[in-house]
Motif scaffolding. Structure first.
Motif, PDB file in Angstrom:
ATOM      1  N   PRO A  46     -24.178 -22.656  22.738  1.00 62.76           N
ATOM      2  CA  PRO A  46     -22.960 -21.961  22.309  1.00 62.76           C
ATOM      3  C   PRO A  46     -22.002 -21.649  23.450  1.00 62.76           C
ATOM      4  O   PRO A  46     -20.789 -21.680  23.265  1.00 62.76           O
ATOM      5  CB  PRO A  46     -23.521 -20.671  21.694  1.00 62.76           C
ATOM      6  N   LEU A  47     -22.546 -21.353  24.639  1.00 65.31           N
ATOM      7  CA  LEU A  47     -21.675 -21.092  25.793  1.00 65.31           C
ATOM      8  C   LEU A  47     -20.860 -22.328  26.127  1.00 65.31           C
ATOM      9  O   LEU A  47     -19.638 -22.258  26.306  1.00 65.31           O
ATOM     10  CB  LEU A  47     -22.527 -20.670  26.996  1.00 65.31           C
ATOM     11  N   ILE A  48     -21.523 -23.481  26.192  1.00 62.84           N
ATOM     12  CA  ILE A  48     -20.835 -24.744  26.479  1.00 62.84           C
ATOM     13  C   ILE A  48     -19.844 -25.081  25.366  1.00 62.84           C
ATOM     14  O   ILE A  48     -18.720 -25.518  25.608  1.00 62.84           O
ATOM     15  CB  ILE A  48     -21.853 -25.891  26.641  1.00 62.84           C
ATOM     16  N   SER A  49     -20.258 -24.851  24.127  1.00 55.55           N
ATOM     17  CA  SER A  49     -19.431 -25.269  22.992  1.00 55.55           C
ATOM     18  C   SER A  49     -18.175 -24.432  22.827  1.00 55.55           C
ATOM     19  O   SER A  49     -17.242 -24.846  22.148  1.00 55.55           O
ATOM     20  CB  SER A  49     -20.250 -25.221  21.695  1.00 55.55           C
ATOM     21  N   MET A  50     -18.132 -23.261  23.453  1.00 56.76           N
ATOM     22  CA  MET A  50     -16.937 -22.425  23.345  1.00 56.76           C
ATOM     23  C   MET A  50     -15.709 -23.148  23.877  1.00 56.76           C
ATOM     24  O   MET A  50     -14.597 -22.948  23.396  1.00 56.76           O
ATOM     25  CB  MET A  50     -17.151 -21.098  24.083  1.00 56.76           C
ATOM     26  N   PHE A  51     -15.899 -23.997  24.889  1.00 49.66           N
ATOM     27  CA  PHE A  51     -14.750 -24.770  25.364  1.00 49.66           C
ATOM     28  C   PHE A  51     -14.830 -26.243  24.955  1.00 49.66           C
ATOM     29  O   PHE A  51     -13.807 -26.886  24.755  1.00 49.66           O
ATOM     30  CB  PHE A  51     -14.589 -24.638  26.887  1.00 49.66           C
ATOM     31  N   SER A  52     -16.053 -26.787  24.789  1.00 45.02           N
ATOM     32  CA  SER A  52     -16.149 -28.206  24.416  1.00 45.02           C
ATOM     33  C   SER A  52     -15.610 -28.455  23.012  1.00 45.02           C
ATOM     34  O   SER A  52     -14.969 -29.485  22.761  1.00 45.02           O
ATOM     35  CB  SER A  52     -17.607 -28.688  24.510  1.00 45.02           C
ATOM     36  N   ASN A  53     -15.834 -27.522  22.084  1.00 44.01           N
ATOM     37  CA  ASN A  53     -15.275 -27.662  20.732  1.00 44.01           C
ATOM     38  C   ASN A  53     -13.761 -27.769  20.775  1.00 44.01           C
ATOM     39  O   ASN A  53     -13.159 -28.612  20.100  1.00 44.01           O
ATOM     40  CB  ASN A  53     -15.679 -26.464  19.860  1.00 44.01           C
ATOM     41  N   MET A  54     -13.148 -26.899  21.559  1.00 41.49           N
ATOM     42  CA  MET A  54     -11.696 -26.876  21.618  1.00 41.49           C
ATOM     43  C   MET A  54     -11.148 -28.117  22.323  1.00 41.49           C
ATOM     44  O   MET A  54     -10.131 -28.671  21.918  1.00 41.49           O
ATOM     45  CB  MET A  54     -11.219 -25.604  22.335  1.00 41.49           C
ATOM     46  N   ILE A  55     -11.831 -28.556  23.377  1.00 42.98           N
ATOM     47  CA  ILE A  55     -11.370 -29.741  24.121  1.00 42.98           C
ATOM     48  C   ILE A  55     -11.342 -30.971  23.228  1.00 42.98           C
ATOM     49  O   ILE A  55     -10.328 -31.673  23.113  1.00 42.98           O
ATOM     50  CB  ILE A  55     -12.274 -29.991  25.346  1.00 42.98           C
TER      51      ILE A  55
ATOM     52  N   MET B  92     -30.530 -27.764  32.635  1.00 40.08           N
ATOM     53  CA  MET B  92     -29.360 -28.535  33.074  1.00 40.08           C
ATOM     54  C   MET B  92     -29.029 -29.655  32.081  1.00 40.08           C
ATOM     55  O   MET B  92     -27.868 -29.844  31.694  1.00 40.08           O
ATOM     56  CB  MET B  92     -29.601 -29.129  34.454  1.00 40.08           C
ATOM     57  N   ILE B  93     -30.053 -30.395  31.638  1.00 36.22           N
ATOM     58  CA  ILE B  93     -29.825 -31.518  30.716  1.00 36.22           C
ATOM     59  C   ILE B  93     -29.354 -31.022  29.359  1.00 36.22           C
ATOM     60  O   ILE B  93     -28.424 -31.584  28.761  1.00 36.22           O
ATOM     61  CB  ILE B  93     -31.109 -32.361  30.579  1.00 36.22           C
ATOM     62  N   ILE B  94     -29.979 -29.954  28.865  1.00 38.31           N
ATOM     63  CA  ILE B  94     -29.591 -29.404  27.568  1.00 38.31           C
ATOM     64  C   ILE B  94     -28.159 -28.877  27.617  1.00 38.31           C
ATOM     65  O   ILE B  94     -27.401 -28.989  26.643  1.00 38.31           O
ATOM     66  CB  ILE B  94     -30.580 -28.294  27.134  1.00 38.31           C
ATOM     67  N   SER B  95     -27.770 -28.298  28.740  1.00 38.48           N
ATOM     68  CA  SER B  95     -26.391 -27.813  28.896  1.00 38.48           C
ATOM     69  C   SER B  95     -25.403 -28.961  28.721  1.00 38.48           C
ATOM     70  O   SER B  95     -24.394 -28.835  28.012  1.00 38.48           O
ATOM     71  CB  SER B  95     -26.202 -27.165  30.267  1.00 38.48           C
ATOM     72  N   LEU B  96     -25.678 -30.100  29.348  1.00 40.46           N
ATOM     73  CA  LEU B  96     -24.819 -31.274  29.213  1.00 40.46           C
ATOM     74  C   LEU B  96     -24.888 -31.842  27.801  1.00 40.46           C
ATOM     75  O   LEU B  96     -23.878 -32.280  27.237  1.00 40.46           O
ATOM     76  CB  LEU B  96     -25.219 -32.338  30.239  1.00 40.46           C
ATOM     77  N   PHE B  97     -26.086 -31.832  27.222  1.00 43.04           N
ATOM     78  CA  PHE B  97     -26.266 -32.348  25.868  1.00 43.04           C
ATOM     79  C   PHE B  97     -25.389 -31.596  24.870  1.00 43.04           C
ATOM     80  O   PHE B  97     -24.733 -32.192  24.014  1.00 43.04           O
ATOM     81  CB  PHE B  97     -27.738 -32.238  25.466  1.00 43.04           C
ATOM     82  N   TYR B  98     -25.369 -30.273  24.998  1.00 45.14           N
ATOM     83  CA  TYR B  98     -24.603 -29.461  24.052  1.00 45.14           C
ATOM     84  C   TYR B  98     -23.099 -29.703  24.171  1.00 45.14           C
ATOM     85  O   TYR B  98     -22.356 -29.449  23.222  1.00 45.14           O
ATOM     86  CB  TYR B  98     -24.912 -27.978  24.256  1.00 45.14           C
ATOM     87  N   PHE B  99     -22.628 -30.170  25.327  1.00 44.81           N
ATOM     88  CA  PHE B  99     -21.212 -30.507  25.484  1.00 44.81           C
ATOM     89  C   PHE B  99     -20.811 -31.605  24.502  1.00 44.81           C
ATOM     90  O   PHE B  99     -19.676 -31.646  24.017  1.00 44.81           O
ATOM     91  CB  PHE B  99     -20.945 -30.953  26.919  1.00 44.81           C
ATOM     92  N   PHE B 100     -21.747 -32.493  24.188  1.00 41.31           N
ATOM     93  CA  PHE B 100     -21.495 -33.584  23.250  1.00 41.31           C
ATOM     94  C   PHE B 100     -22.000 -33.283  21.833  1.00 41.31           C
ATOM     95  O   PHE B 100     -21.586 -33.941  20.886  1.00 41.31           O
ATOM     96  CB  PHE B 100     -22.183 -34.871  23.749  1.00 41.31           C
ATOM     97  N   TYR B 101     -22.875 -32.308  21.707  1.00 37.75           N
ATOM     98  CA  TYR B 101     -23.527 -32.040  20.417  1.00 37.75           C
ATOM     99  C   TYR B 101     -22.675 -31.197  19.474  1.00 37.75           C
ATOM    100  O   TYR B 101     -22.401 -31.598  18.340  1.00 37.75           O
ATOM    101  CB  TYR B 101     -24.875 -31.354  20.680  1.00 37.75           C
ATOM    102  N   TYR B 102     -22.228 -30.048  19.921  1.00 38.68           N
ATOM    103  CA  TYR B 102     -21.548 -29.108  19.035  1.00 38.68           C
ATOM    104  C   TYR B 102     -20.218 -29.606  18.462  1.00 38.68           C
ATOM    105  O   TYR B 102     -19.913 -29.378  17.287  1.00 38.68           O
ATOM    106  CB  TYR B 102     -21.342 -27.769  19.745  1.00 38.68           C
ATOM    107  N   PRO B 103     -19.366 -30.295  19.244  1.00 40.60           N
ATOM    108  CA  PRO B 103     -18.067 -30.697  18.701  1.00 40.60           C
ATOM    109  C   PRO B 103     -18.144 -31.693  17.549  1.00 40.60           C
ATOM    110  O   PRO B 103     -17.154 -31.883  16.837  1.00 40.60           O
ATOM    111  CB  PRO B 103     -17.367 -31.330  19.914  1.00 40.60           C
ATOM    112  N   VAL B 104     -19.293 -32.344  17.351  1.00 35.90           N
ATOM    113  CA  VAL B 104     -19.417 -33.306  16.252  1.00 35.90           C
ATOM    114  C   VAL B 104     -19.200 -32.625  14.905  1.00 35.90           C
ATOM    115  O   VAL B 104     -18.600 -33.211  13.985  1.00 35.90           O
ATOM    116  CB  VAL B 104     -20.800 -33.995  16.288  1.00 35.90           C
ATOM    117  N   TYR B 105     -19.620 -31.369  14.770  1.00 34.49           N
ATOM    118  CA  TYR B 105     -19.630 -30.723  13.455  1.00 34.49           C
ATOM    119  C   TYR B 105     -18.243 -30.351  12.927  1.00 34.49           C
ATOM    120  O   TYR B 105     -17.936 -30.664  11.772  1.00 34.49           O
ATOM    121  CB  TYR B 105     -20.591 -29.530  13.486  1.00 34.49           C
TER     122      TYR B 105
END
Length: 369
Positions: free
Chosen positions: A37-46, A86-99
């Motif tokens: 969720p921390l990563i997705s706060m900006f990755s979703n918007m980007i 570290m890997i999960i942090s990067l993974f979530y950058f690509f995971y959350y915005p799909v929804y």
């Protein structure tokens, strides 16, 4: 939608068991849950802003799914908490915005073919239900350490299917300008909606993050956990169909308040239960909690947000519903679950849901056009 939500069933429901298999504590599991969720706060918007600006959902979704697959491959080689984090942090950058992008594409597709968004979205529930049950049995036989391999298999199928997607072409009323986005965010109605969503989401994400651990604590095996997840997803389906037919006849805010109140009841019962079979019964309330809330919330936000900002509006909804709430519930939820116990944990979730119900009803009663 079917395979995308199959990935959801794995990541949300079975990755906590995978982390436990690696020897991580409940607090560490909470941190791994919170970083997404921390990563997705900006990755979703980007990614959603890019989708609105360049008018393509398909290409961005393919890029995101490809990124997920690459990171899952790296995850198979990671064992330490630092490496996994570290890997999960990067993974979530690509995971959350799909929804939010998938929901936006579903909305556009429904409009193109004069169908209901809800009828398309129900395939996500079917996918979640079947994958939750199937993955549960596979993991019970092969072990939780196979969770990442299962994720790679589902992601590969999703990427292949995404080649068949068709981008929606939306005529712009006046072009996408940053000033228009700021004006939308300053709307009191949208602001109040997001605050209520956030309060409810805190309780929802607390339950979501620690449901499988709660059931394991009560003595459930992976097979029973799979049945629990399937039951909750299947219970959404009739509600989705009912709302697609009759939902437009009921105002959104009272429906949202009703769903929030039922969430409070659900969490109180989760604090009371003492065996895994009782949890199965409580999971049936998923229909009148998440089922009613999600469809109604999407209908409400689609009505409030201009067409030019549809993907961005859905991304904002996701930030409050998944990102910010998941960050807080994951960061503090693990410690609260360990220190205060399951009962206090779920009673706090119930109180947050009750606060959301009051907020939605307040807005409905005192709103002035």
């Amino acid at each position: 939608m079917f395979t995308i939500f199959g990935t959801t069933a794995l990541i949300i429901s079975y990755f906590p068991l995978y982390y436990k298999e690696l020897g991580f504590s409940s607090t560490q599991v909470g941190y791994l849950y919170a970083v997404g969720p921390l990563i997705s706060m900006f990755s979703n918007m980007i990614w959603s802003y890019a989708s609105d600006k360049y008018r393509t959902i398909k290409k961005i979704m393919m890029l995101l799914i490809g990124g997920q697959l690459t990171l899952l491959l790296f995850l198979t080689q990671a064992n330490s908490f630092g490496a996994v984090f570290m890997i999960i942090s990067l993974f979530y950058f690509f995971y959350y915005p799909v929804y939010p992008l998938a929901d936006t594409m579903a909305i556009q597709t429904a409009k193109r073919y004069n169908r209901s968004f809800t009828v398309i979205r129900v395939f996500g529930s079917i996918g979640f239900a079947l994958f939750a049950l199937g993955i549960g049995y596979v993991i019970s036989l092969a072990g939780a350490n196979r969770a990442v391999v299962i994720g790679i298999a589902i992601g590969t199928v999703t990427l292949i299917l995404s080649l068949l997607l068709r981008d929606g072409v939306v005529k712009r009323s006046g072009g996408m300008e940053l000033s228009g986005l700021v004006k939308m965010l300053r709307s009191k109605e949208i602001f109040w909606f997001f605050i209520c969503v956030f309060a409810l989401a805190l309780g929802h994400r607390m339950n979501e993050a620690f449901l499988t651990l709660t059931m394991a604590q009560l003595g459930a095996d992976e097979g029973l956990i799979g049945w629990s997840l399937m039951l909750s997803a299947v219970s959404e389906i009739p509600i989705f169909f009912l709302l697609s037919k009759y939902g437009d006849k009921i105002k959104e805010l009272p429906l949202l308040a009703f769903a929030s109140l039922m969430y409070a009841v659900r969490f109180v019962l989760m604090g009371i239960v003492s065996d895994p079979m009782s949890v199965l019964a409580v999971q049936a309330l998923h229909s009148v909690t998440f089922g009613v809330f999600y469809v109604t919330a999407v209908r409400y936000i689609s009505r409030l947000v201009p067409t030019d900002y549809q993907a961005t509006g859905m991304a904002l909804f996701t930030v409050f519903w998944s990102s910010a709430s998941g960050l807080i519930s994951g960061t503090f939820g693990g410690g609260l679950f360990e220190s205060a116990g399951r009962v206090t944990f779920y009673y706090l979730a119930a109180a947050l849901a009750g606060l959301a119900a009051a907020g939605f009803m307040w807005r409905h009663i005192f709103h002035r056009d």
